[in-house]
Scaffold this active site. Structure first.
Site, PDB file in Angstrom:
ATOM      1  N   LYS A  72      10.471  -5.863   9.658  1.00 36.80           N
ATOM      2  CA  LYS A  72       9.402  -5.117  10.334  1.00 36.80           C
ATOM      3  C   LYS A  72       9.848  -4.942  11.781  1.00 36.80           C
ATOM      4  O   LYS A  72       9.885  -5.901  12.551  1.00 36.80           O
ATOM      5  CB  LYS A  72       8.071  -5.869  10.265  1.00 36.80           C
ATOM      6  CG  LYS A  72       6.921  -5.082  10.868  1.00 36.80           C
ATOM      7  CD  LYS A  72       5.599  -5.792  10.663  1.00 36.80           C
ATOM      8  CE  LYS A  72       4.414  -4.897  10.976  1.00 36.80           C
ATOM      9  NZ  LYS A  72       4.421  -4.305  12.297  1.00 36.80           N
ATOM     10  N   ARG A 104       6.738   4.175  15.478  1.00 37.96           N
ATOM     11  CA  ARG A 104       6.882   4.879  14.206  1.00 37.96           C
ATOM     12  C   ARG A 104       7.273   6.318  14.466  1.00 37.96           C
ATOM     13  O   ARG A 104       6.787   6.935  15.425  1.00 37.96           O
ATOM     14  CB  ARG A 104       5.524   4.821  13.502  1.00 37.96           C
ATOM     15  CG  ARG A 104       5.469   5.379  12.094  1.00 37.96           C
ATOM     16  CD  ARG A 104       5.993   4.340  11.138  1.00 37.96           C
ATOM     17  NE  ARG A 104       5.877   4.757   9.746  1.00 37.96           N
ATOM     18  CZ  ARG A 104       4.868   4.437   8.956  1.00 37.96           C
ATOM     19  NH1 ARG A 104       3.860   3.736   9.434  1.00 37.96           N
ATOM     20  NH2 ARG A 104       4.869   4.813   7.685  1.00 37.96           N
ATOM     21  N   ARG A 156       3.452   8.335  15.540  1.00 36.60           N
ATOM     22  CA  ARG A 156       2.449   7.874  14.585  1.00 36.60           C
ATOM     23  C   ARG A 156       1.147   8.668  14.667  1.00 36.60           C
ATOM     24  O   ARG A 156       0.456   8.852  13.689  1.00 36.60           O
ATOM     25  CB  ARG A 156       2.186   6.398  14.865  1.00 36.60           C
ATOM     26  CG  ARG A 156       1.111   5.833  14.019  1.00 36.60           C
ATOM     27  CD  ARG A 156       1.038   4.370  14.274  1.00 36.60           C
ATOM     28  NE  ARG A 156      -0.146   3.850  13.657  1.00 36.60           N
ATOM     29  CZ  ARG A 156      -0.210   2.649  13.137  1.00 36.60           C
ATOM     30  NH1 ARG A 156       0.826   1.862  13.163  1.00 36.60           N
ATOM     31  NH2 ARG A 156      -1.310   2.231  12.604  1.00 36.60           N
ATOM     32  N   LYS A 167       2.355  -6.464   5.423  1.00 35.81           N
ATOM     33  CA  LYS A 167       3.119  -6.949   6.575  1.00 35.81           C
ATOM     34  C   LYS A 167       2.999  -8.467   6.685  1.00 35.81           C
ATOM     35  O   LYS A 167       1.919  -9.024   6.488  1.00 35.81           O
ATOM     36  CB  LYS A 167       2.654  -6.266   7.862  1.00 35.81           C
ATOM     37  CG  LYS A 167       1.173  -6.307   8.078  1.00 35.81           C
ATOM     38  CD  LYS A 167       0.754  -5.490   9.286  1.00 35.81           C
ATOM     39  CE  LYS A 167      -0.747  -5.418   9.375  1.00 35.81           C
ATOM     40  NZ  LYS A 167      -1.289  -4.569  10.392  1.00 35.81           N
TER      41      LYS A 167
END
Ligand code: AMP
Length: 551
Positions: A246, A251, A266, A411
């Site tokens: 991660k 993003r 994002r 996650k």
């Protein structure tokens, strides 16, 4: 459709509380609308103007709007603000002000929704030095032609907050009902197109048209999101799973056709200009036309840098060259949504991954596939050793679900005692901080509404308070004593020691020892934590007697 008819429909919806009744009202309006009107109606009724994928922004802040209202109603801007404070709503305020005024006005040009949309579009396209003035004149013209009821909804649409309680879910169902198609099909088309207005237009043409929907290059798709969970649960539920690092960065979604490409954040903003070296790297990584999903991280001396430095880089568009020399930005690509004209989101992850490996030559994020807890735990430890945030676990058979925070991506990170929350209000500071906001009211979301959960006053440096003030000062919608209310635009990550049940806030929870961690300017209001997940965390915490650990 006349804007008056639209306004009456909104008025009717505003008076309803049941979701099914709302769906019914909307679904009865849709079949009668033309192909031009359908997308506009659908977006307007959700309080939106442009498609979600679009980069077009109206660019009208509350201040400009209040000024225009003042002009049209023949009162000073302060009078408008007073009225808004008294009514608690810009729509009601403008309606009441115009009702007094319209007794002396005789001439109205009739507005229809297509015309309103095209005027708003023209306002959005105004650029350059004089644009604010031009926008103001255009808003005045629009409001000048509006009846009081129309002005109520026009003003709210301009602030993109219609306040009639109609969310995307209800509109999806209304479209399905109106045109006799499956809700799942509407949802699916929405995932690919990222514009419910266009989906409605296609639904009218029948289910086959909806089935045929493809992702369009340069129309960004919402990002698939992750939930918190544990390694053990994932292996128990799915057996073999995929694990990736991660990465703690930003993003991105990269669209490429030939040598032309765009990169979206994002929030689906076009950030191509801010990242020339990343763009060059990705362009050189494939000869194919693709849409790929990934996370760009900042590397300095071989180590990942904290997230904030990447964000600063996104912001510092005017000093792109200087910023490039300071830190190296490295893309990590972990998914592929489109390849050479073919939409891939319905393929299982394992198939998408094969395609990704075969067409992207560099920067593909390594993936470990295993059903052995020890192997996954080892990956987790090496992620932490490498300075990454943790790992992502992914279900191999899962499709790519745009915009969904489902259980197909989990996650795993060492601590999750922070929540991403919307900033909905503030109190003016004291002493040397009297001219800026000192404490903030933050909220999670529940069924499309924001629900306050905490006040936060600690954790800010003076510099951060000044930055936050700058970001929020033009979004104030109401004052009351020392308190102000904001049009929600900003997301804070808030640390806490415990989630407590509390009668103070409507949602029933409050945070103990809340502290500001950072601004999440990569997140939108729709991304803030849900009341449900606050409840879950509270449950887990009650079981363990402490803040939840992840594995
Ligand atoms: P969070 O923001 O805490 O909800 O975590 C989800 C975010 O992790 C995603 O939106 C991505 O920006 C980021 N991320 C980092 N590495 C990955 C990965 N390998 N797969 C998916 N998302 C990732």
């Amino acid at each position: 459709m006349l804007f008056m008819e639209f306004s009456r429909c909104c008025e009717q919806l505003e008076g309803l509380s049941g979701r099914l009744e709302m769906i019914d009202v909307i679904s009865r309006e849709l079949p009668g609308l033309s192909a031009d009107e359908l997308p506009i109606f659908v977006r307007f009724v959700m309080g939106r103007i442009f498609p979600d994928y679009s980069q077009t922004k109206l660019g009208i802040g509350p201040n400009l709007l209040y000024e225009a209202i003042g002009y049209v109603a023949g009162v000073r801007k302060e009078g408008v603000v007073e009225k808004i404070n008294a009514t608690g709503d810009v729509g009601q305020a403008v309606e009441e002000l115009l009702a007094i005024k319209s007794q002396t006005t005789f001439f109205h040009e009739e507005l229809d929704i297509v015309r309103v949309y095209s005027e708003l579009n023209a306002i959005a396209l105004q650029e350059g030095k004089k644009s604010q003035r031009e926008k103001l004149l255009a808003v005045r013209r629009l409001l000048g032609n509006a009846h009081p009821l129309e002005a109520r909804y026009l003003a709210r649409i301009m602030l993109e907050e219609l306040r009639i309680g109609v969310g995307e879910g209800s509109v999806r169902e209304a479209i399905a009902k109106a045109f006799g198609v499956e809700v799942a099909l509407v949802e699916h088309a929405m995932q690919a197109l990222n514009d419910l207005g266009e989906v409605a237009r296609l639904a009218k043409l029948g289910p086959d048209t909806l089935k045929d929907v493809r992702i369009t290059l340069f129309h960004p798709v919402r990002m698939m999101l992750a939930q918190a969970g544990t390694i053990a649960d994932m292996i128990r539920e799915h057996g073999q799973i995929a694990a990736e690092f991660k990465y703690d960065g930003s993003r991105f979604q990269f669209h490429k056709k030939g040598n032309w490409c765009r990169m979206y954040s994002r929030r689906l903003e076009d950030v191509t200009g801010a990242l020339p070296d990343v763009i060059e790297k990705l362009l050189g990584a494939t000869d194919h036309d693709v849409i790929i999903d990934g996370e760009v991280i900042a590397i300095k001396d071989g180590h990942p840098m904290p997230f904030q430095s990447v964000l600063r880089r996104f912001r510092r568009r005017h000093d792109v060259a200087g910023a490039s020399a300071e830190i190296k930005l490295v893309p990590n690509v972990f998914d592929i949504l489109y390849l050479d004209g073919v939409t891939l989101i319905d393929l299982p992850l394992s198939e998408r991954r094969k395609k990704l490996d075969s067409v992207i030559n560099f920067f593909v994020a390594p993936q470990v596939v295993s059903d052995d807890q020890k192997v996954i735990e080892k990956t987790y430890l090496s992620a932490l050793d490498g300075g990454h945030e943790g790992i992502m676990l992914k279900v191999l058979s899962s499709p790519y679900s745009p915009g969904q925070r489902g259980r197909n991506w989990i996650k795993i990170k060492p601590e999750v005692d922070t929540l991403d929350l919307a900033v909905i209000g503030a109190e003016w500071g004291e002493g040397k901080r009297a001219h800026i906001f000192g404490s903030f009211l933050v909220a999670c979301q529940s069924e499309g509404k924001l629900v306050a959960i905490s006040r936060v006053a600690t954790g800010f440096s003076d510099e951060q308070l000044a930055e936050v003030f700058d970001l929020l000062k033009d979004t104030v919608t109401a004052h009351s004593g020392k308190e102000v209310t904001f049009e929600p635009t900003l997301v804070f990550e808030i640390g806490y020691s415990e989630i407590q049940t509390s009668p103070t806030y409507k949602g029933g929870f409050a945070l103990r020892f809340p502290r500001f961690v950072r601004i999440r300017d990569d997140k939108d209001i729709v991304d803030v934590e849900t009341l449900e997940s606050v409840f879950d965390r509270h449950q887990r915490q009650s079981k363990t007697g402490q803040a939840p650990a992840q594995n």
